[in-house]
Design a protein around this motif. Structure first.
Motif, PDB file in Angstrom:
ATOM      1  N   ASN B 220       0.800  -1.226   0.000  1.00 18.25           N
ATOM      2  CA  ASN B 220       0.000   0.000   0.000  1.00 18.25           C
ATOM      3  C   ASN B 220       0.831   1.274   0.000  1.00 18.25           C
ATOM      4  N   ILE B 221       1.940   1.242  -0.710  1.00 23.08           N
ATOM      5  CA  ILE B 221       2.784   2.435  -0.766  1.00 23.08           C
ATOM      6  C   ILE B 221       2.560   3.114  -2.115  1.00 23.08           C
ATOM      7  N   SER B 222       2.072   4.330  -2.080  1.00 24.37           N
ATOM      8  CA  SER B 222       1.777   5.058  -3.318  1.00 24.37           C
ATOM      9  C   SER B 222       3.033   5.770  -3.788  1.00 24.37           C
ATOM     10  N   SER B 223       2.978   6.283  -5.015  1.00 29.62           N
ATOM     11  CA  SER B 223       4.154   6.990  -5.509  1.00 29.62           C
ATOM     12  C   SER B 223       4.343   8.296  -4.741  1.00 29.62           C
ATOM     13  N   GLN B 224       3.228   8.844  -4.216  1.00 32.31           N
ATOM     14  CA  GLN B 224       3.350  10.067  -3.404  1.00 32.31           C
ATOM     15  C   GLN B 224       4.071   9.765  -2.084  1.00 32.31           C
ATOM     16  N   THR B 225       3.709   8.652  -1.451  1.00 31.01           N
ATOM     17  CA  THR B 225       4.386   8.253  -0.216  1.00 31.01           C
ATOM     18  C   THR B 225       5.874   8.024  -0.485  1.00 31.01           C
ATOM     19  N   PHE B 226       6.118   7.368  -1.600  1.00 36.74           N
ATOM     20  CA  PHE B 226       7.495   7.056  -1.975  1.00 36.74           C
ATOM     21  C   PHE B 226       8.309   8.352  -2.123  1.00 36.74           C
ATOM     22  N   GLY B 227       7.732   9.298  -2.889  1.00 37.13           N
ATOM     23  CA  GLY B 227       8.432  10.565  -3.138  1.00 37.13           C
ATOM     24  C   GLY B 227       8.708  11.310  -1.846  1.00 37.13           C
ATOM     25  N   ALA B 228       7.709  11.324  -0.958  1.00 35.58           N
ATOM     26  CA  ALA B 228       7.866  12.040   0.308  1.00 35.58           C
ATOM     27  C   ALA B 228       8.969  11.401   1.152  1.00 35.58           C
ATOM     28  N   ARG B 229       8.996  10.056   1.144  1.00 32.60           N
ATOM     29  CA  ARG B 229      10.018   9.369   1.933  1.00 32.60           C
ATOM     30  C   ARG B 229      11.422   9.656   1.390  1.00 32.60           C
ATOM     31  N   VAL B 230      11.552   9.685   0.072  1.00 29.82           N
ATOM     32  CA  VAL B 230      12.856   9.979  -0.534  1.00 29.82           C
ATOM     33  C   VAL B 230      13.335  11.346  -0.061  1.00 29.82           C
ATOM     34  N   LYS B 231      12.426  12.336  -0.131  1.00 29.30           N
ATOM     35  CA  LYS B 231      12.849  13.700   0.211  1.00 29.30           C
ATOM     36  C   LYS B 231      13.134  13.857   1.699  1.00 29.30           C
ATOM     37  N   GLU B 232      12.462  13.032   2.510  1.00 33.04           N
ATOM     38  CA  GLU B 232      12.713  13.092   3.950  1.00 33.04           C
ATOM     39  C   GLU B 232      14.084  12.502   4.272  1.00 33.04           C
ATOM     40  N   ARG B 233      14.390  11.348   3.637  1.00 27.65           N
ATOM     41  CA  ARG B 233      15.659  10.669   3.940  1.00 27.65           C
ATOM     42  C   ARG B 233      16.845  11.288   3.198  1.00 27.65           C
ATOM     43  N   LEU B 234      16.574  11.891   2.042  1.00 24.82           N
ATOM     44  CA  LEU B 234      17.649  12.486   1.239  1.00 24.82           C
ATOM     45  C   LEU B 234      17.254  13.940   0.953  1.00 24.82           C
ATOM     46  N   PRO B 235      17.483  14.818   1.950  1.00 26.65           N
ATOM     47  CA  PRO B 235      16.955  16.188   1.842  1.00 26.65           C
ATOM     48  C   PRO B 235      17.470  16.948   0.624  1.00 26.65           C
ATOM     49  N   PHE B 236      18.585  16.509   0.047  1.00 25.96           N
ATOM     50  CA  PHE B 236      19.126  17.240  -1.114  1.00 25.96           C
ATOM     51  C   PHE B 236      18.412  16.874  -2.411  1.00 25.96           C
ATOM     52  N   VAL B 237      17.525  15.882  -2.377  1.00 21.35           N
ATOM     53  CA  VAL B 237      16.795  15.520  -3.595  1.00 21.35           C
ATOM     54  C   VAL B 237      15.663  16.514  -3.812  1.00 21.35           C
ATOM     55  N   GLN B 238      15.724  17.141  -4.994  1.00 17.84           N
ATOM     56  CA  GLN B 238      14.783  18.210  -5.295  1.00 17.84           C
ATOM     57  C   GLN B 238      13.473  17.675  -5.860  1.00 17.84           C
ATOM     58  N   SER B 239      13.598  16.713  -6.743  1.00 13.80           N
ATOM     59  CA  SER B 239      12.376  16.151  -7.315  1.00 13.80           C
ATOM     60  C   SER B 239      12.551  14.666  -7.583  1.00 13.80           C
ATOM     61  N   VAL B 240      11.419  13.950  -7.574  1.00  9.10           N
ATOM     62  CA  VAL B 240      11.416  12.496  -7.710  1.00  9.10           C
ATOM     63  C   VAL B 240      10.532  12.146  -8.907  1.00  9.10           C
ATOM     64  N   HIS B 241      11.070  11.352  -9.815  1.00 11.77           N
ATOM     65  CA  HIS B 241      10.323  11.028 -11.041  1.00 11.77           C
ATOM     66  C   HIS B 241      10.302   9.534 -11.287  1.00 11.77           C
ATOM     67  N   ASP B 242       9.106   9.006 -11.340  1.00 10.59           N
ATOM     68  CA  ASP B 242       8.904   7.606 -11.684  1.00 10.59           C
ATOM     69  C   ASP B 242       8.923   7.522 -13.210  1.00 10.59           C
ATOM     70  N   TYR B 243       9.311   6.396 -13.756  1.00 15.52           N
ATOM     71  CA  TYR B 243       9.083   6.221 -15.188  1.00 15.52           C
ATOM     72  C   TYR B 243       8.446   4.865 -15.437  1.00 15.52           C
ATOM     73  N   TYR B 244       7.715   4.769 -16.536  1.00 17.31           N
ATOM     74  CA  TYR B 244       6.995   3.550 -16.893  1.00 17.31           C
ATOM     75  C   TYR B 244       7.393   3.204 -18.316  1.00 17.31           C
ATOM     76  N   GLY B 245       7.937   2.050 -18.497  1.00 11.61           N
ATOM     77  CA  GLY B 245       8.379   1.663 -19.829  1.00 11.61           C
ATOM     78  C   GLY B 245       8.496   0.167 -19.917  1.00 11.61           C
ATOM     79  N   MET B 246       8.706  -0.328 -21.114  1.00  8.29           N
ATOM     80  CA  MET B 246       8.830  -1.765 -21.300  1.00  8.29           C
ATOM     81  C   MET B 246       9.743  -2.039 -22.483  1.00  8.29           C
ATOM     82  N   VAL B 247      10.285  -3.236 -22.503  1.00 10.89           N
ATOM     83  CA  VAL B 247      11.273  -3.555 -23.531  1.00 10.89           C
ATOM     84  C   VAL B 247      10.668  -3.427 -24.932  1.00 10.89           C
ATOM     85  N   GLU B 248       9.351  -3.668 -25.048  1.00  7.78           N
ATOM     86  CA  GLU B 248       8.708  -3.571 -26.361  1.00  7.78           C
ATOM     87  C   GLU B 248       8.638  -2.125 -26.839  1.00  7.78           C
ATOM     88  N   GLN B 249       8.791  -1.180 -25.938  1.00  2.00           N
ATOM     89  CA  GLN B 249       8.740   0.223 -26.354  1.00  2.00           C
ATOM     90  C   GLN B 249       9.893   1.003 -25.721  1.00  2.00           C
TER      91      GLN B 249
END
Lengths: 390, 351
Positions: B220-249
């Motif tokens: 039950n971890i959303s991408s918003q939770t994930f992003g917030a946790r990254v910024k909390e643990r790594l305060p120098f991270v300015q922005s967090v970007h997920d990507y979605y892709g596959m070998v076929e594309q």
């Protein structure tokens, strides 16, 4: 390992065979029948209710008389039977067990690890009937994973091993030998088909009932039972077939609607995957695309892939002018051919004429899933017992 | 100046997808069979949601090519972790070039055009053996092209490599980026550090992550939770970007914004379909995702029905190749529930 029944496992392993259709067994099964039919939840499971009716004393007595030929034949069990049940039809193992008990064998069954409420209810009924008949020394139902030690132990001890379903399972057990004198009964991967006499279907006043029967053959286990037709052959002239198809598939859709059939989520994606796999290789044409009913027309006999693998209401259909054309599409993997129309004798002639290895059951549509002790042409009671002519 | 080559206007994009459909129909018999036998050839000139699509699985079972064998320059294979069969994607030079160009343009939307130091939140073993590359290894290598220098944040036993991280933090660059697989970052990295572990870092950093939400969705971890946790643990991270892709594309990945939503860009398109009827769904409704890419010409993978569930949220904006474009905002929820594979053959499931 989990023992579902309250059995004395050690006693079951060392129990002796007895005469077939022994009154103690018939009484026990009748008791099980009553327990099943008197449980209110049974109504939710038509397959369990069917089993309950099948086990009635009256029915089994009638079957027994057929085997014992009014005392002209003496049947005696072979010894310990080890049954490996399939995962696709919840209560299939129960019929294997019943045949085995009636044939006079103490029996151990390994059931699939997939949970089914029907299985629990059946086991409850067995447990409740155990005491009166002392059958806890003759029946044990087990559930265990891939415990090869248990498979080995039971295989080495048994006199009869019955494997339901799966080329792969049969392959797995091939490396686990049974004693040389033991009997083995295997049921391999099989597929089923239906043939509909188009004129007969159009002229019948039971167009809706036939669709309902076909529905019962296919949808209760999402077309996953090996008895469920995957191919539909239309017999007749093109113009008649066209009308019959239209009527039949539309009646089937209405049947689904009336039955409030709910497809499992994602059926459209699964059907599309199967369509694409077929379309790459085989000349096919889209007939019907409707959630939980995908019909594809095979434009050649070789495009009638008996093993197309799709289920949940996925059919390949093909028009034929003569039953003989069935022999091009139905090979040794074909188990059941369900028919609509007066076709049984002609189908059997066709099987003989073309020397077909497949087609082990020829049954009216609506009864494809009905159990019989003669299964795929194998008489289970006779294979599971020793017979002496008197 | 126009240094990018993607269609921007809606009708230009439709024309691009239609011409891809026609090209593969003419060049690939397997594709033609599927179109003729199921969609009908008129679908080739249909609207975006009417154009034919293929199931991703077909690239595992068949070798689909739209170029002659001698033009095949590279065959890409999927990691094949969930099934024995692996996708095989046939690339010619044109498609391969288009893929790397598209990836650069898309990633430049968040990293800019300059290369930067890269902290790989994974272990070096992932790229040690080219013969046994996993999807993780391929991702690390793919994104290494945006790096001046790369540092591995984890040792091969998945413990934290403090020295490497310190070396990355000490890098004299005003811009840097971190890259890794979502589940690895969460389980092997964020859980082992706290907000004080790595506080100071000169310059701004961006974190890119991908590889799917299956494991985290189960917790039950959303991408918003994930992003917030990254910024909390790594305060120098300015922005967090997920990507979605596959070998076929490959190349035309969907990049997420800092708010945790995925965006289409000029190289791709997303359609959400009903799982049972396959009809396109309106915004907001959950269904199965169809992904489209303007890139593939050597294999017919420009329009693929995935088995990922998600939903289209609405219109948005995205930055690609330094220009802001209209986009479609969507999210991926995870894999479709597998149908119980039931047949007389599965008494003995698995091993």
């Amino acid at each position: 390992m989990q023992e579902l029944t309250n059995s004395d496992f050690g006693n079951v392993l060392s129990a002796a065979p007895m005469r077939a259709f022994d009154p103690s067994v018939l009484g026990f099964l009748d008791d099980v029948s009553q327990k099943i039919l008197n449980t209110s939840t049974t109504r939710q499971f038509p397959d369990l209710a069917t089993l309950g009716f099948f086990l009635r004393r009256k029915n089994l007595d009638r079957i027994g008389r057929g085997y014992l030929g009014d005392g002209k034949v003496f049947l005696m069990g072979r010894g310990l039977a080890f049954h490996v049940g399939p995962a696709n039809v919840p209560l299939n193992f129960a019929y294997s067990l019943v045949a085995s008990l009636l044939a006079g064998n103490p029996s151990v069954v390994r059931v699939s690890s997939r949970p089914f409420p029907q299985v629990d209810l059946f086991v409850d009924a067995l447990n409740a009937a155990f005491d009166a008949a002392k059958m806890s020394n003759r029946v044990s139902i087990l559930r265990y994973g891939h415990d090869s030690a248990m498979n080995e132990r039971l295989s080495q001890t048994c006199d009869l091993r019955v494997i339901w379903g799966g080329d792969q399972t049969i392959q797995t057990f091939a490396s686990i030998p049974v004693p040389a004198r033991a009997t083995e009964i295997h049921f391999a991967n099989r597929y089923s088909a239906a043939v509909i006499d188009a004129r007969d279907y159009l002229e019948t006043c039971e167009a809706r009932e036939i669709a309902q029967k076909f529905y019962n053959d296919v949808y209760p286990f999402e077309q996953n039972a090996c008895t469920a037709p995957k191919l539909v052959f239309w017999l007749g002239e093109d113009v008649v077939i066209r009308q019959a198809k239209e009527r039949f598939w539309s009646e089937l859709k209405q049947t689904m609607h009336r039955a409030q059939y709910q497809p499992a989520e994602g059926v459209g994606v699964r059907h599309f995957k199967s369509v694409a796999q077929l379309a790459v290789e085989a000349p096919i044409r889209r007939s019907i695309s409707h959630p939980s009913l995908t019909v594809i027309e095979a434009e050649t006999a070789s495009a009638c892939r008996l093993d197309h693998g799709a289920s949940e209401g996925f059919f390949l259909e093909r028009s034929i002018q003569h039953l003989g054309e069935l022999s091009d599409a139905l090979d040794q993997r074909c188990q059941t051919l369900a028919f609509v129309g007066d076709l049984k004798t002609d189908i059997l002639s066709c099987v003989a004429e073309h020397g077909m290895k497949g087609v082990d059951r020829v049954v009216p549509v609506g009864t494809a899933g009905h159990f019989s002790f003669v299964w795929e042409g194998k008489d289970l009671i006779r294979l599971m017992s020793r017979s002496f002519e008197l | 100046m126009k240094d990018f080559d993607f269609p921007t206007a809606t009708d230009e994009r439709l024309a691009r997808f239609q011409s891809l459909a026609r090209h593969h129909y003419d060049a690939c018999s397997a594709y033609r069979n599927i179109v003729d036998r199921w969609f009908g050839p008129s679908a080739l000139s249909g609207r975006l949601e009417e154009l034919p699509f293929l199931p991703a699985e077909i690239f595992k079972t068949h070798a689909l090519k739209s170029v002659p064998e001698e033009e095949v320059f590279k065959v890409m294979k999927s990691s094949g972790t969930t099934s024995q069969l692996r996708s095989q994607i046939y690339l010619d030079r044109d498609t391969a070039r288009a893929q790397s160009k598209a990836l650069s343009s898309i990633v430049a939307g968040v990293l800019g055009k300059k290369r930067r130091p890269m902290l790989v939140i994974d272990c070096p073993a992932q790229i040690a053996n080219r013969a046994t590359f996993s999807a993780r290894g391929a991702g690390i290598l793919g994104f290494s092209t945006f790096a001046t220098k790369k540092f591995f944040a984890l040792n091969d036993d998945m413990s934290i490599n403090h020295e490497n991280i310190q070396a990355f933090l000490d890098c004299d660059a005003d811009q840097s980026f971190l890259f890794g697989f979502t589940a690895i970052i969460w389980q092997e990295f964020l859980s082992k550090i706290d907000a004080h572990s790595f506080k100071e870092k000169a310059g701004a950093a961006v974190l890119l992550h991908g590889g799917g939400w299956k494991k985290l969705a189960a917790q039950n971890i959303s991408s918003q939770t994930f992003g917030a946790r990254v910024k909390e643990r790594l305060p120098f991270v300015q922005s967090v970007h997920d990507y979605y892709g596959m070998v076929e594309q490959t190349g035309s990945i969907f990049l997420g914004c800092d708010q945790g939503y995925l965006h289409t860009n000029p190289y791709n398109h997303i359609i959400c379909r009903d799982q049972n009827t396959l009809e396109p769904l309106p915004e907001g409704e959950t269904g199965v995702l169809q992904v489209m890419s303007t890139l593939p010409t050597s294999y017919p993978g420009f329009s693929i029905l995935t088995e990922d569930l998600g939903r289209v949220i609405g219109p948005g904006e995205t930055m690609t190749a330094g220009v802001t474009h209209a986009s479609t905002v969507f999210e991926v929820h995870g894999r479709m529930a597998q149908a119980e594979i039931r047949g007389c053959s599965d008494t003995y499931q698995g091993r």
